[in-house]
Design a protein around this motif. Structure first.
Motif, PDB file in Angstrom:
ATOM      1  N   ASP A 257       0.818  -1.213   0.000  1.00  0.00           N
ATOM      2  CA  ASP A 257       0.000   0.000   0.000  1.00  0.00           C
ATOM      3  C   ASP A 257       0.855   1.269   0.000  1.00  0.00           C
ATOM      4  O   ASP A 257       0.836   2.065   0.934  1.00  0.00           O
ATOM      5  N   GLN A 258       1.573   1.448  -1.091  1.00  0.00           N
ATOM      6  CA  GLN A 258       2.428   2.629  -1.208  1.00  0.00           C
ATOM      7  C   GLN A 258       1.624   3.929  -1.083  1.00  0.00           C
ATOM      8  O   GLN A 258       2.094   4.903  -0.488  1.00  0.00           O
ATOM      9  N   LEU A 259       0.415   3.942  -1.604  1.00  0.00           N
ATOM     10  CA  LEU A 259      -0.392   5.155  -1.546  1.00  0.00           C
ATOM     11  C   LEU A 259      -0.696   5.546  -0.101  1.00  0.00           C
ATOM     12  O   LEU A 259      -0.653   6.734   0.251  1.00  0.00           O
ATOM     13  N   ALA A 260      -0.972   4.564   0.741  1.00  0.00           N
ATOM     14  CA  ALA A 260      -1.208   4.860   2.158  1.00  0.00           C
ATOM     15  C   ALA A 260       0.057   5.413   2.812  1.00  0.00           C
ATOM     16  O   ALA A 260      -0.004   6.332   3.639  1.00  0.00           O
ATOM     17  N   THR A 261       1.211   4.849   2.441  1.00  0.00           N
ATOM     18  CA  THR A 261       2.471   5.367   2.968  1.00  0.00           C
ATOM     19  C   THR A 261       2.652   6.823   2.567  1.00  0.00           C
ATOM     20  O   THR A 261       3.008   7.680   3.392  1.00  0.00           O
ATOM     21  N   LEU A 262       2.412   7.135   1.298  1.00  0.00           N
ATOM     22  CA  LEU A 262       2.566   8.513   0.828  1.00  0.00           C
ATOM     23  C   LEU A 262       1.579   9.446   1.523  1.00  0.00           C
ATOM     24  O   LEU A 262       1.917  10.593   1.833  1.00  0.00           O
TER      25      LEU A 262
END
Length: 557
Positions: free
Chosen positions: A127-132
């Motif tokens: 979940d890269q988007l959540a990290t960003l």
């Protein structure tokens, strides 16, 4: 964007680049990789409008964009591969978040069919988007090529509206190279600056008219409000100070401009504090020991705040909050104070200014003992024109610059903010120099922090960035070593460093190398290096444990 109301067939990469151009972007800091090939190809084909600077590490890409934005007030853009590339650049994103700096991160993703599947595709992280989203003001994914212009415009709106800050946009590997009919949207439309409530301004003005010894603290959010701030200060005969981001708005050469050390001396008698675009880190955190949370200050002083961020007003609750853009709010406050003060006896401005002048003189005398750092900073100030840029790093000279460097114009002192990112200074300075190719830029760094990104000396040479880097070499992470020796019975672990031959290392990259022993040496070498307009490293060896700590002035008791 292209001049046509008719759609054109473009790849998503082309659509992103055209949206950047439409929003006034003329530089991207990036490191290419497989997931971003179509974006970098689009940048290559639009090199007439956007220059792409290629760095040797993703963290440098992020910090170059940060330096660009921090020194100009305009968005800085960087592009890195997903996963490890984004994580490497993450420090720059949180530094931008900490300093309310508009930075746009463009990154890729695994192919769309693999999103959320956890198959271990190249550079995949969960979940890269959540990290960003945890590192930025806002983050989104471009799901369809047709959505690229609208999502990029939304990114600019989010980045620049209200309290500025970093944003991120990701796009799947396959989607980036796909084509679709794209219609030009033009630049993003930003909302008008937030205007204050008349009742809030009136309440704040009444507090200030009744005050006898007000003080003004400035932060990054006040950088565009200099004229209004000076008018308010002169109306109230109020000293004006800042810690990092707000420095230079009212310089110390102004009769009411004071250092943080002078501000601390005047603090006990202050009966009203006006914070404009600032978290007020000094009076309510550093001056209270850093361990005690103060979120509802008790008067005196009465606290007036002007800030555009409603959440900020809940973190430190003012007696008279004004939710507004700094310039709009300050101008409204000036008008209200002027009106209310018309019916009151005039202030004894001369006596107040004499007290302020004495505090300034005494503060400078007190910090004269912070040597050799202050002597080196004075040498830098003499060599650097008023419109030149200083980019400090977390080192003994950098810490001393918080209290002892005379900042003469806003945005010319480019610090890392509360993140305190070791190693941020040199790559940030590269971005400052890229954004201001004709202005002198000096990076001040320590031996430890410089080695975090020393490989990007190659970037300075490759991109023709005539940055001057001053490396103060005390053979240690100086602050850590001092703290360990002082607090732990002299035991030292991990803070003493074995260093390279810095001049030889610089020459290996094709960078000019010089050495300075004294402050006079440094001034002479700086003047020569700035005139030469070539990437330069000036090595300043310092005897270990010889520097006087600046921390008693940064965290006074």
């Amino acid at each position: 964007m292209f001049i046509s109301s008719e759609p054109r067939i473009l790849t998503a990469g082309d659509a992103i680049v055209e949206a950047l151009i439409a929003n006034g972007i003329d530089a991207v800091y990036g490191l290419p990789g497989a997931q971003l090939y179509p974006l970098f190809d689009a940048l290559a084909r639009r090199a007439d409008r956007i220059r792409t600077y290629s760095a040797r590490h993703e963290q440098t890409c992020g910090y170059m964009a940060f330096g660009h934005a921090r020194s100009t007030g305009r968005p800085g853009v960087f592009a890195v591969v997903p996963g490890p590339g984004v994580l490497n650049a993450g420090a720059a994103l949180v530094t931008a978040l900490a300093t309310s700096t508009p930075v746009l991160c463009l990154t890729g993703q695994v192919p769309s069919a693999f999103l959320g599947r956890g198959r271990g595709h190249l550079h995949e992280i969960p979940d890269q988007l959540a990290t960003l989203r945890g590192l930025t003001k806002w983050a989104a994914r471009i799901e369809r090529v047709e959505d690229a212009p609208a999502i990029l415009d939304e990114a600019f709106v989010r980045m620049l509206s209200g309290r500025p800050g970093p944003v991120a946009v990701e796009i799947a590997w396959d989607t980036l190279g796909q084509s679709a009919p794209i219609r030009a949207l033009g630049p993003a439309t930003l909302p008008a600056p937030l205007a204050p409530s008349a009742d809030a301004v009136e309440a704040a003005a009444r507090l200030l008219v009744a005050a006898e010894r007000p003080m003004i603290f400035l932060g990054t959010g006040a950088r565009h409000a200099g004229d209004a701030v000076r008018e308010l200060a002169e109306l109230l005969d109020a000293p004006v100070t800042a810690f990092r981001g707000g420095r230079g708005i009212v310089p110390e050469s102004h009769p009411l401009g004071i250092s943080a050390v002078a501000a601390h001396a005047l603090w006990p008698e202050t009966d009203a504090l006006i914070g404009i675009g600032t978290r007020l880190e000094l009076p309510y955190m550093r001056w209270t020991g850093m361990m005690r949370l103060i979120d509802r200050p008790v008067a005196p002083p009465h606290l007036v705040r002007i800030d555009v961020d409603p959440e900020e007003m809940t973190r430190l609750v003012a007696h008279a909050p004004i939710l507004a853009d700094a310039e709009t709010g300050t101008r409204a406050l000036v008008a209200a104070v002027r009106r209310l003060a018309a019916d009151r006896p005039a202030r004894d401005g001369g006596a107040r200014r004499a007290v302020i002048a004495a505090a300034k003189t005494q503060a400078r005398a007190r910090i004269e003992g912070v040597q050799p750092q202050l002597g080196f900073l004075d040498a830098i100030r003499r060599a650097l024109p008023d419109d030149g840029f200083l980019v400090p790093e977390l080192c003994q000279v950098g810490f001393t610059s918080y209290i002892g460097f005379d900042v003469r114009r806003p945005r010319t002192y480019v610090s890392e903010g509360y993140q305190g990112t070791l190693g941020a200074g040199f790559p940030t300075a590269l971005g400052v120099k890229a954004a201001h190719p004709d202005a002198p830029v000096i990076s001040v760094t320590g031996d430890g922090g410089f080695l975090f990104g020393v490989g990007d000396l190659a970037t300075a040479v490759q991109e023709g960035l005539a940055l001057v880097v001053v490396v103060f070499d005390n053979g240690a992470y100086g602050n850590v070593r001092r703290d360990q020796k002082t607090a732990f019975d002299g035991r030292v672990l991990g803070s003493t460093l074995t260093n390279p031959d810095f001049p030889a290392l610089a020459r290996a990259f094709g960078v000019d190398a010089r050495t300075a022993i004294t402050a006079a040496d440094l001034e002479r070498e700086l003047v020569s290096a700035l005139a030469a307009r070539r990437p330069t490293v000036i090595h300043v060896p310092i005897e270990p444990d010889s520097e006087v700590s600046a921390w008693p002035f940064i965290h006074p008791r």
